[in-house]
Enzyme design. Structure first.
Site, PDB file in Angstrom:
ATOM      1  N   ASP A   1      -2.330 -10.561  -2.376  1.00  0.00           N
ATOM      2  CA  ASP A   1      -2.920 -10.089  -1.118  1.00  0.00           C
ATOM      3  C   ASP A   1      -4.402  -9.784  -1.350  1.00  0.00           C
ATOM      4  O   ASP A   1      -4.806  -9.423  -2.457  1.00  0.00           O
ATOM      5  CB  ASP A   1      -2.179  -8.827  -0.657  1.00  0.00           C
ATOM      6  CG  ASP A   1      -2.609  -8.339   0.716  1.00  0.00           C
ATOM      7  OD1 ASP A   1      -1.901  -8.657   1.696  1.00  0.00           O
ATOM      8  OD2 ASP A   1      -3.645  -7.646   0.815  1.00  0.00           O
TER       9      ASP A   1
ATOM     10  N   ASP B   1      -4.337 -12.918   3.519  1.00  0.00           N
ATOM     11  CA  ASP B   1      -5.590 -12.402   4.080  1.00  0.00           C
ATOM     12  C   ASP B   1      -6.790 -12.747   3.191  1.00  0.00           C
ATOM     13  O   ASP B   1      -7.915 -12.315   3.453  1.00  0.00           O
ATOM     14  CB  ASP B   1      -5.524 -10.895   4.375  1.00  0.00           C
ATOM     15  CG  ASP B   1      -4.764 -10.089   3.346  1.00  0.00           C
ATOM     16  OD1 ASP B   1      -4.417 -10.634   2.277  1.00  0.00           O
ATOM     17  OD2 ASP B   1      -4.520  -8.892   3.598  1.00  0.00           O
TER      18      ASP B   1
ATOM     19  N   HIS C   1      -6.052  -7.282  -0.454  1.00  0.00           N
ATOM     20  CA  HIS C   1      -6.280  -5.868  -0.769  1.00  0.00           C
ATOM     21  C   HIS C   1      -5.508  -5.459  -2.022  1.00  0.00           C
ATOM     22  O   HIS C   1      -4.413  -5.967  -2.278  1.00  0.00           O
ATOM     23  CB  HIS C   1      -5.818  -4.987   0.402  1.00  0.00           C
ATOM     24  CG  HIS C   1      -6.477  -5.322   1.708  1.00  0.00           C
ATOM     25  ND1 HIS C   1      -5.889  -6.176   2.627  1.00  0.00           N
ATOM     26  CD2 HIS C   1      -7.660  -4.939   2.231  1.00  0.00           C
ATOM     27  CE1 HIS C   1      -6.698  -6.290   3.680  1.00  0.00           C
ATOM     28  NE2 HIS C   1      -7.774  -5.560   3.465  1.00  0.00           N
TER      29      HIS C   1
ATOM     30  N   HIS D   1       0.820  -1.225   0.000  1.00  0.00           N
ATOM     31  CA  HIS D   1       0.000   0.000   0.000  1.00  0.00           C
ATOM     32  C   HIS D   1       0.848   1.268   0.000  1.00  0.00           C
ATOM     33  O   HIS D   1       0.301   2.373  -0.132  1.00  0.00           O
ATOM     34  CB  HIS D   1      -0.944   0.025   1.204  1.00  0.00           C
ATOM     35  CG  HIS D   1      -1.952  -1.080   1.200  1.00  0.00           C
ATOM     36  ND1 HIS D   1      -2.830  -1.273   0.153  1.00  0.00           N
ATOM     37  CD2 HIS D   1      -2.218  -2.067   2.095  1.00  0.00           C
ATOM     38  CE1 HIS D   1      -3.589  -2.338   0.408  1.00  0.00           C
ATOM     39  NE2 HIS D   1      -3.241  -2.835   1.579  1.00  0.00           N
TER      40      HIS D   1
HETATM   41  C1  SP5 Z   1      -0.969  -5.144   3.917  1.00  0.00           C
HETATM   42  C2  SP5 Z   1      -2.431  -5.185   4.200  1.00  0.00           C
HETATM   43  O1  SP5 Z   1      -3.044  -6.242   4.124  1.00  0.00           O
HETATM   44  N1  SP5 Z   1      -3.016  -4.044   4.584  1.00  0.00           N
HETATM   45  C3  SP5 Z   1      -4.416  -4.010   4.838  1.00  0.00           C
HETATM   46  C4  SP5 Z   1      -4.868  -2.660   5.293  1.00  0.00           C
HETATM   47  C5  SP5 Z   1      -6.325  -2.675   5.591  1.00  0.00           C
HETATM   48  N2  SP5 Z   1      -6.723  -1.485   6.288  1.00  0.00           N
HETATM   49  C6  SP5 Z   1      -8.136  -1.396   6.493  1.00  0.00           C
HETATM   50  C7  SP5 Z   1      -8.524  -2.176   7.692  1.00  0.00           C
HETATM   51  C8  SP5 Z   1      -9.998  -2.206   7.899  1.00  0.00           C
HETATM   52  C9  SP5 Z   1     -10.266  -2.887   9.208  1.00  0.00           C
HETATM   53  N3  SP5 Z   1     -11.519  -3.539   9.193  1.00  0.00           N
HETATM   54  C10 SP5 Z   1     -11.838  -4.057  10.494  1.00  0.00           C
HETATM   55  C11 SP5 Z   1     -12.988  -4.980  10.431  1.00  0.00           C
HETATM   56  C12 SP5 Z   1     -13.259  -5.510  11.795  1.00  0.00           C
HETATM   57  N4  SP5 Z   1     -14.339  -6.440  11.781  1.00  0.00           N
HETATM   58 ZN    ZN Z   2      -4.043  -7.167   2.639  1.00  0.00          ZN
END
Ligand code: SP5
Ligand code: ZN
Length: 363
Positions: free
Chosen positions: A216, A305, A218, A180
């Site tokens: 990944d 993930d 994301h 990211h």
């Molecule tokens: C490297 C990587 O996988 N980064 C991911 C960043 C995601 N950031 C957003 C996180 C959103 C958190 N959602 C929480 C849900 C709880 N149920």
């Molecule tokens: Zn991720």
């Protein structure tokens, strides 16, 4: 199955029989341990935590995957091949500037240069710099963050160098992750873009064409943006549809590259609830594109993930699907550097990562 790549003219390849995959790892990752990230109006504990790496190391040892070696130091030069020098300087000095305010907790941004604001002038104050150099508030800076993120980049570079020196594959157990992070911005737990730094290192050390496969959950917005106008680095990504998933503002299918880079960016957004068969079909699409590109090597941004029990994600892959991913990547027949990205089901992360790597190795 993915189609096999035409053998590339790269000279730095060894036969794969009898080799085991080296893992590169630095204990300095543990110096970065953010307390909290901002989410839906609350500060919540960071999902990205040091124990992730310890679980992966334990699974590597249990599976006897191969030796774990420390990184070499590559200094600043390979970092600024990908990142702006002022951004690297910001990362290096941010904690000192923050703690000079008398703060002892994590540094976090709270204001950003969004539309209709000046995005071209880095402010002098640390509060302004934190927003100027970030895309979100999931990037705490702690006393040990710079040491950890520079070690993570060195882990990726050491893996890249192993392959330049003749290894068929390597695993860079990077933490913090990187995909990211853009040329001038941290975000999504990422500070330096380890995969992009490794890909550029390959370009600077004899490879004419490098592919980056981002699996990944994301979208790898930072990696895409870094190479978006270039034809020498292909970026291909499968990820949660940004209409409903972080990072929301990049990763759509119509982003195909710009200028000389037109046609060298492939996004395959997938719906929440994507099942293994559909995922593997999209993976084959990405692998076919990479095979047709004529890459000399492939960097895999390896996030797990995509796992069915990941706490922040919405795909349905099981642990038994990860060897298939590794095997299909291996069928490209290319020098391959795996770079650790996300994966937050901590108890399963080691199994899932090692399953990819063992699948790649043919077992
Ligand atoms: C490297 C990587 O996988 N980064 C991911 C960043 C995601 N950031 C957003 C996180 C959103 C958190 N959602 C929480 C849900 C709880 N149920
Ligand atoms: Zn991720």
């Amino acid at each position: 199955m993915a189609s096999r790549a035409t053998p590339s003219p790269a000279t730095h390849r060894l036969p794969h029989s009898g080799t085991t995959m080296l893992t590169v790892h630095s204990p300095d990752h543990a110096l970065h341990h953010g307390a909290a990230e901002f989410y839906r109006g609350r500060l919540v504990p960071c999902f990205e935590m040091p124990s992730r790496v310890e679980h992966v190391l334990a699974s590597i040892a249990a599976a006897e995957l191969g030796a774990v070696i420390p990184p070499e130091s590559f200094g600043r030069e390979p970092l600024v091949r990908v990142h702006a020098p002022d951004y690297v300087a910001f990362l290096e000095s941010a904690w000192a500037e923050w703690s000079a305010l008398g703060e002892t907790g994590d540094a976090l941004p709270y204001v950003w240069p969004a539309r209709d604001l000046r995005g071209d002038v880095p402010p002098a104050h640390i509060d302004g710099k934190l927003g100027f150099y970030s895309i979100d508030a999931a990037v705490p800076i702690t006393a040990g963050t710079w040491t950890a993120v520079s070690a993570s980049a060195n882990v990726a570079l050491t893996g890249a160098k192993l392959i330049v020196d003749g290894a068929r594959s390597a695993f860079a157990l990077c933490r913090p992750p990187g995909h990211h992070a853009g040329a001038r911005a941290m975000g999504g737990f990422c500070y330096l873009n380890n995969a992009a730094i490794a890909a550029q290192y390959w370009r600077d050390h004899g490879m004419a064409r490098v592919a980056i496969l981002d699996v990944d959950y994301h979208h790898g917005n930072g990696t895409q943006a870094i190479f978006y106008d270039r034809a020498d680095v292909l970026f291909a990504s499968l990820h949660g549809d940004p209409q409903v998933e972080y990072p929301f503002f990049l990763g759509y299918a119509d982003e195909t590259g710009t200028g000389a880079g037109e046609g060298f960016n492939l996004n395959l957004p997938l719906a929440w609830g994507t099942e293994p068969a559909e995922y593997l079909s999209a993976l084959d699409t990405a692998l076919e594109r990479i095979a047709g590109f004529g890459a000399d090597g492939v960097v895999v941004s390896l996030g797990v993930d995509t796992f069915e029990h990941d706490p922040i994600s919405h795909f349905k892959l099981t642990s038994a699907d990860y060897p298939t991913i590794g095997a299909r990547i291996a069928a490209l027949g290319l020098p391959t550097l795996f770079v650790m990205e996300g994966g937050y089901a901590v108890a399963d992360i080691g199994t899932n990562v090692v399953n990819v790597l063992r699948g790649f190795e043919g077992g």
